[in-house]
Design a protein around this motif. Structure first.
Motif, mmCIF file in Angstrom:
data_model
loop_
_atom_site.group_PDB
_atom_site.id
_atom_site.type_symbol
_atom_site.label_atom_id
_atom_site.label_comp_id
_atom_site.label_asym_id
_atom_site.label_seq_id
_atom_site.Cartn_x
_atom_site.Cartn_y
_atom_site.Cartn_z
ATOM 1 N N SER A 73 0.827 -1.203 0.000
ATOM 2 C CA SER A 73 0.000 0.000 0.000
ATOM 3 C C SER A 73 0.862 1.253 0.000
ATOM 4 O O SER A 73 0.574 2.204 -0.729
ATOM 5 N N ARG A 116 -6.185 6.128 -4.986
ATOM 6 C CA ARG A 116 -6.587 4.856 -4.383
ATOM 7 C C ARG A 116 -5.554 3.765 -4.580
ATOM 8 O O ARG A 116 -4.758 3.795 -5.506
ATOM 9 N N MET A 117 -5.657 2.760 -3.728
ATOM 10 C CA MET A 117 -4.852 1.556 -3.896
ATOM 11 C C MET A 117 -5.450 0.716 -5.008
ATOM 12 O O MET A 117 -6.653 0.492 -5.011
ATOM 13 N N ALA A 118 -4.625 0.211 -5.896
ATOM 14 C CA ALA A 118 -5.105 -0.802 -6.827
ATOM 15 C C ALA A 118 -5.341 -2.085 -6.040
ATOM 16 O O ALA A 118 -4.856 -2.242 -4.921
ATOM 17 N N GLY A 119 -6.095 -3.003 -6.619
ATOM 18 C CA GLY A 119 -6.407 -4.252 -5.938
ATOM 19 C C GLY A 119 -5.199 -5.163 -5.840
ATOM 20 O O GLY A 119 -4.097 -4.829 -6.263
ATOM 21 N N SER A 120 -5.435 -6.335 -5.249
ATOM 22 C CA SER A 120 -4.366 -7.301 -5.005
ATOM 23 C C SER A 120 -3.324 -6.637 -4.097
ATOM 24 O O SER A 120 -3.636 -5.684 -3.386
ATOM 25 N N LEU A 131 -0.518 -5.501 -5.615
ATOM 26 C CA LEU A 131 0.130 -5.465 -6.919
ATOM 27 C C LEU A 131 1.626 -5.139 -6.895
ATOM 28 O O LEU A 131 2.410 -5.833 -7.544
#
Lengths: 399, 404
Positions: free
Chosen positions: B145, B165-169, B171
């Motif tokens: 994060s 925002r944070m991308a998913g996973s 990453l």
């Protein structure tokens, strides 16, 4: 290596291997790779020799222009393939079949050739003929569903759609996977003497990077669309005095350090915030308490305090801050690229640092057809008369 | 194609959390023997949920078991001189050492690159970290994060008036892992040709930034910061994710050229949209995308994402259901291609996992074995690899060097 790619995924894979020292010959259609028209351009003015995306993806390559839809063009491509170790492409499965450029078409002619094909869903399976792009791949690969986290603009979490980042992450992931798989195939070839077909699926390039979420689905239940890590909070972004700040303190030792830099507030003594799980359960209350604190400070103040206390909290960098950070400057990460008219643009460097085989930029990205005459003439032995004839017929172009 | 190009290679793995464990897992699939050095007092992933049946246990974590398959586990207490000595002996018989511990931790136990290359001059040594092993942030600890916000990824993720925002996973961990794999394969290739080992260093943040060249260039050339645009695209419209029938069911639809727009309107039987001036050319569709998205949502919301996809793809329009991680494991296409694998684990049985983004010669040419139980291979490592006597092994146990 022959780079028969356009836009991002295959050119990026070929670029990474060129960065590792391979000679990469980029075969472009006479109109050029579409990324030449993509930009960003200086002052936004379109100029096919100035596209920053093209300059980034095609450094360390030579450019040969061939119309492969023409039979004379395909013959020239075969002459190049005959001298190559690897063909990298992101043509569609249908185009590869039509042009007879699958590994099955080429392997009897060139048994040592590795053919790396990047396609939206791979070369086999029920969806192989589906068309796609980055939005489709991040959706099909699980990343979009996992992305929204907690809502801000749209306030109903259930109604907030999955989200894509405004950069084609899946194209880069597919290119990176293709470079890795091609290296594996090259190492195999040292052992067997045989080439192979490397089939890279853009959907799978995303899904491979979902192993964290897949572990949840496989072992217990799919992960919720929130930011908690291992069921714990906080791991979230908050507004601060000048911008935003990411607060990561789901581990208990980080949480206690965070409370210290927050001045050990009274509210934190409540049992509803006593551990990461409780903090996730009581997130709404926690978010407003933390926000009250972050709003009184700048991102830099919080980041500096956190770093001194060993907590992973950072200001949300703008792109300007990314480029100008002391960290990037000290490590000389960003590279200056000069376009043909002398404009300089900063672009990301090579993120793998190797002390014995350090990265270098041997060539800036080529002008369209810059090496057509050199490669087809000097290396393949076509006479200038033949080349002029092919150029007049629109099969090749050169400068 | 050799199914296991790295067969005969040994990797001594000091990886923690995600990035290095995932990288060495892939190298294990490719045939390398990966010896994971663990310690009862510091196990990270083995203590992280999810656990099977929500019952905690060192051999029951999905995060550990699905990122450490095809490895061997040896427990060593690196705080003990005897434990460090065993590690040094393992270094001497390994091809690769990998680590992503906090800055300075490997040096503290005498396993920094300079020491390791003295023990084994042809070693390849991967050091992976959040921000790199030099510079003012070399000591900063971070998870994915933090890297998302410092690398610029979060700056291009979100809505026009919303926050980054944070991308998913997670990453940035996986992106760092991939560059680590690439660097190690290049280093192994180089060593096979020259006999020379080397130091390979990867910063997760730099790795993530390689996927943002357009934003970096636009800032550098024109001092323009990217705008967050939700799911919209600078050169396509419609281009969004639309609600479908059912809870959390969505479909992605992407239409670029006017030709694709014609196909789209034909597929969903809305010829009147072709005549609508708001949508008649791409520039107009982009200008009026809000109205267009509302109309498309009205059409998708009573339909199943699979049904929408089949119809649109039949007409050559890019569309696909938005899959969550559970649906990935049940996707017939991914199953038929062998992306989903399942190997029986001694304590939790067979659980599905994802594998690689590629097939070679139409095969997943991998050696996928279950993740090791904690300390499962102590005897193999000490007896077979290091040829220690029972007495030596007993002494190590008494000294507490085996981490149990």
């Amino acid at each position: 290596m022959i780079d028969l790619g356009e836009m991002i995924s295959a050119p990026f894979a070929a670029r990474l291997l060129g960065d590792a020292g391979a000679e990469v010959i980029k075969v472009e259609p006479p109109g050029g790779d579409p990324s030449r028209a993509n930009g960003p351009f200086p002052k936004g003015v379109i100029d096919k020799e100035q596209s920053a995306l093209y300059l980034y993806l095609n450094a360390n390559k030579l450019s040969v222009t061939i119309d492969i839809e023409d039979t004379r063009g395909i013959a020239l491509l075969h002459e190049l393939i005959a001298q190559a170790d690897v063909l990298i492409t992101n043509q569609s499965p249908q185009a590869l079949d039509r042009l007879r450029l699958r590994h099955c078409h080429l392997k009897s002619l060139y048994p040592r050739l590795i053919v790396t094909a990047i396609t939206p869903f791979g070369l086999t399976g029920p969806h192989r003929d589906y068309t796609g792009d980055d939005l489709i791949a991040v959706s099909a690969g699980g990343l979009a569903f996992a992305t929204p986290g907690m809502p801000d603009v749209i306030t109903d979490p259930g109604a907030e759609p999955p989200l894509r980042s405004e950069t084609p992450v899946s194209d880069y992931l597919a290119g990176l996977s293709a470079a890795i798989a091609t290296m594996a195939a090259l190492i195999s070839r040292r052992l067997t003497g045989q080439g192979s077909e490397v089939d890279v699926s853009q959907q799978e390039a995303v899904a491979m990077n979902m192993a964290w979420d897949i572990a949840h689905a496989s072992y217990l239940r799919p992960k919720g669309r929130t930011h908690e890590i291992a069921g714990s909070q906080p791991n979230y972004v908050f507004p601060c005095k000048d911008s935003h700040v990411v607060i990561v303190a789901f581990l208990q030792n980080h949480w206690e350090s965070l409370l210290r830099i927050m001045g050990n507030p009274e509210w934190a003594k409540s049992p509803v915030f006593s551990n990461g799980f409780e903090r996730a359960r009581n997130w709404d209350a926690l978010e407003s308490f933390i926000t009250e604190w972050t709003l009184q400070h700048s991102g830099k103040e919080i980041g500096d305090l956190a770093m001194a206390h060993g907590i992973p909290c950072f200001p949300a960098y703008s792109i300007g801050q990314v480029v100008n950070s002391e960290q990037a400057k000290t490590r000389r990460y960003f590279q200056s690229y000069k376009a043909s008219n002398g404009r300089v643009v900063q672009l990301p460097g090579y993120p793998v640092r190797m002390n014995e085989t350090p990265w270098s930029r041997r060539h800036t990205a080529p002008k369209l057809g810059e090496h057509t005459a050199q490669i087809l003439g000097h290396r393949l032995g076509h006479s200038f008369r033949q080349l002029r004839h092919l150029r007049a017929a629109g099969v090749i172009s050169y400068v | 194609m050799s199914n296991q190009p790295l067969r005969g290679m040994r990797i001594l793995d000091f990886g923690r959390a995600v990035a290095v464990p995932f990288a060495t897992q892939v190298l294990g699939w490719l045939g390398a023997e990966v010896v994971l050095v663990e310690n009862v007092s510091f196990m990270t992933n083995r203590t992280l949920p999810p656990f099977v049946d929500a019952v905690a246990g060192v051999n029951r974590s999905g995060i550990f078991n699905l990122m450490n398959s095809s490895k061997l586990s040896v427990t060593l207490d690196m705080r003990k001189a005897e434990g460090r000595e065993v590690a040094r002996e393992l270094v001497a018989i390994s091809d690769v050492v990998t680590e992503n511990l906090p800055y300075g931790a490997m040096e503290k136990v005498g396993l920094g690159y300079d020491k390791v290359r003295r023990i084994n001059p042809t070693i390849i040594y991967l050091s992976l970290s959040a921000f790199g092993r030099s510079g003012p942030m070399k000591g900063a600890v971070s998870f994915h994060s933090g890297v998302a916000f410092v690398s610029g990824l979060a700056a291009v993720t979100g809505y026009p008036k919303g926050q980054p925002r944070m991308a998913g996973s997670v990453l940035p961990d996986f992106v760092g892992a991939s560059y680590g794999i690439l660097g190690l394969l290049e280093a192994l290739y180089h060593r096979a040709q020259t006999g020379q080992g080397q130091y390979v260093e990867v910063s997760m943040s730099e790795a993530q930034t390689t996927m943002l060249p357009e934003a970096i260039a636009d800032y550098s050339l024109n001092r323009i910061e990217p705008k967050r645009v939700g799911n919209r695209h600078k050169a396509k419209a419609p281009h969004d994710i639309y609600p479908c029938r059912g809870d959390q069911k969505w479909v992605a639809i992407s239409v670029g050229t006017d030709e694709e727009w014609h196909k789209f309107c034909a597929a969903i039987e809305r010829p009147e949209w072709l005549a609508d001036l708001r949508f008649s050319a791409k520039a107009n569709r982009q200008k009026n995308q809000g109205a267009l998205d509302d109309l498309i949502s009205l059409w998708t919301r009573d339909r199943d994402p699979g049904e929408v996809t089949a119809l649109l793809q039949r007409h050559g329009v890019a569309a696909f259901p938005v899959l969550d991680s559970g649906e990935l494991l049940h996707d017939p296409h991914l199953i038929e291609r062998g992306f989903v694998a399942s190997v029986p684990h001694k304590e939790v049985g067979a659980r599905p996992m994802g594998t690689t983004a590629w097939m070679i010669d139409n095969q997943r040419p991998y050696d996928i074995r279950p993740a090791p139980l904690l300390g499962e291979h102590n005897e193999y490592v000490l007896k077979e690899l290091l040829s220690l006597s029972d007495r030596d092994i007993g002494d190590l146990g008494k000294a507490g060097a085996m981490g149990h």
